[in-house]
Design an enzyme around this catalytic site. Structure first.
Site, PDB file in Angstrom:
ATOM      1  N   ASP A  54     -10.049   2.470   4.476  1.00 54.49           N
ATOM      2  CA  ASP A  54     -10.742   2.904   5.688  1.00 54.49           C
ATOM      3  C   ASP A  54     -12.239   3.031   5.435  1.00 54.49           C
ATOM      4  O   ASP A  54     -13.068   2.624   6.262  1.00 54.49           O
ATOM      5  CB  ASP A  54     -10.156   4.233   6.152  1.00 54.49           C
ATOM      6  CG  ASP A  54     -10.871   4.790   7.372  1.00 54.49           C
ATOM      7  OD1 ASP A  54     -10.836   4.133   8.425  1.00 54.49           O
ATOM      8  OD2 ASP A  54     -11.460   5.882   7.270  1.00 54.49           O
ATOM      9  N   ASP A 123      -2.567   0.756   9.158  1.00 55.43           N
ATOM     10  CA  ASP A 123      -2.654   1.295   7.799  1.00 55.43           C
ATOM     11  C   ASP A 123      -2.493   0.208   6.748  1.00 55.43           C
ATOM     12  O   ASP A 123      -3.148   0.230   5.699  1.00 55.43           O
ATOM     13  CB  ASP A 123      -1.580   2.370   7.583  1.00 55.43           C
ATOM     14  CG  ASP A 123      -1.822   3.625   8.407  1.00 55.43           C
ATOM     15  OD1 ASP A 123      -2.955   3.799   8.902  1.00 55.43           O
ATOM     16  OD2 ASP A 123      -0.884   4.424   8.557  1.00 55.43           O
ATOM     17  N   GLU A 126      -5.728  -1.630   6.243  1.00 55.51           N
ATOM     18  CA  GLU A 126      -6.666  -0.829   5.460  1.00 55.51           C
ATOM     19  C   GLU A 126      -6.271  -0.778   3.989  1.00 55.51           C
ATOM     20  O   GLU A 126      -7.135  -0.846   3.103  1.00 55.51           O
ATOM     21  CB  GLU A 126      -6.743   0.581   6.034  1.00 55.51           C
ATOM     22  CG  GLU A 126      -7.416   0.641   7.391  1.00 55.51           C
ATOM     23  CD  GLU A 126      -7.453   2.028   7.974  1.00 55.51           C
ATOM     24  OE1 GLU A 126      -8.262   2.247   8.889  1.00 55.51           O
ATOM     25  OE2 GLU A 126      -6.675   2.900   7.523  1.00 55.51           O
TER      26      GLU A 126
END
Length: 239
Positions: A54, A123, A126
């Site tokens: 992130d 997710d 990332e």
């Protein structure tokens, strides 16, 4: 917890072709695609990787925007950044790549739908960025990010201001009122929370936003209200 087999050599080769990078440590790629429901942290899943990814994504996209839009204000750059690194954008890129065919999840996650499953797909993207960073450094992750985000950087709505600022000015002019934001829910683990925020203006139907930070959820809620009331046209990213 269910036992999940690691990615096969063939699957890893196919992933490397999709990503455009050959990993020095193949096990890292397997970990990046494995949800905590399928394997413990000790055995290897992507919970910590998504945290790092992130930050790397934010840095590289901010750098891209800074160099591409040289006359843009800080507010304009922030609007673009928020759209480009949102869960929706990350999940869309993962879908474009076909990463959902490689994600390792337990039976509990396979039952998830909607926003919860969208977060899983985001997710993974990332965590993949973090894996590239750890295996090949910033340049490897930057190359991947540019490949999938550079075109999107110019397609987001350049004319939009900060949604909360726009909504506040509209509410003041139209209703002599100030928007109020309320956190309705906070769920998920500390490293990957999900915030549900509602924005209210007296005399106007409220709107809700869900995102991975309180600030981002407020922006989503404000954007949806502006779009619903016809102040803004719908965003190309669908936020």
């Amino acid at each position: 917890m269910s036992k999940t087999k690691p990615l096969s050599a063939d699957e890893i080769s196919r992933l490397e072709a999709l990503i455009g990078y050959e990993f020095k440590e193949k096990a890292r790629l397997d970990r990046a695609l494995t949800h905590a429901s399928a394997r413990s942290a000790a055995a290897g899943n992507y919970e910590r990787l998504e945290f790092l990814g992130d930050r790397v994504l934010g840095l590289c996209v901010a750098e891209l925007l800074f160099s591409t839009f040289r006359n843009a204000s800080e507010g304009e750059l922030s609007v673009r950044l928020n759209q480009l690194v949102s869960a929706e954008s990350c999940a869309a890129i993962g879908d474009e790549m076909g990463l959902h065919n490689f994600i390792r999840t337990g039976s509990d996650v396979k039952k998830l739908t909607g926003k919860a499953m969208l977060n899983v797909r985001a997710d993974v993207v990332e965590s993949l960025i973090a894996t590239l960073y750890l295996d090949g450094g910033l340049e490897a992750s930057r190359k991947f990010i540019l490949k999938y985000w550079q075109g999107r950087a110019t397609s987001v709505d350049a004319g939009r201001r900060d949604a909360k600022t726009e909504l506040q000015e509209w509410a003041h002019a139209r209703f002599a009122a100030t928007p109020a934001y309320r956190v309705d829910d906070r769920s998920g683990p500390d490293h990957d929370p999900s915030f549900t925020v509602t924005v209210e203006i007296p005399g106007v139907k409220p709107e809700t936003g869900v995102e991975r930070s309180k600030r981002a959820a407020e922006q989503v809620a404000a954007t949806r209200l502006l779009e619903r009331e016809g102040v803004w046209r719908k965003s190309p990213t669908g936020n």
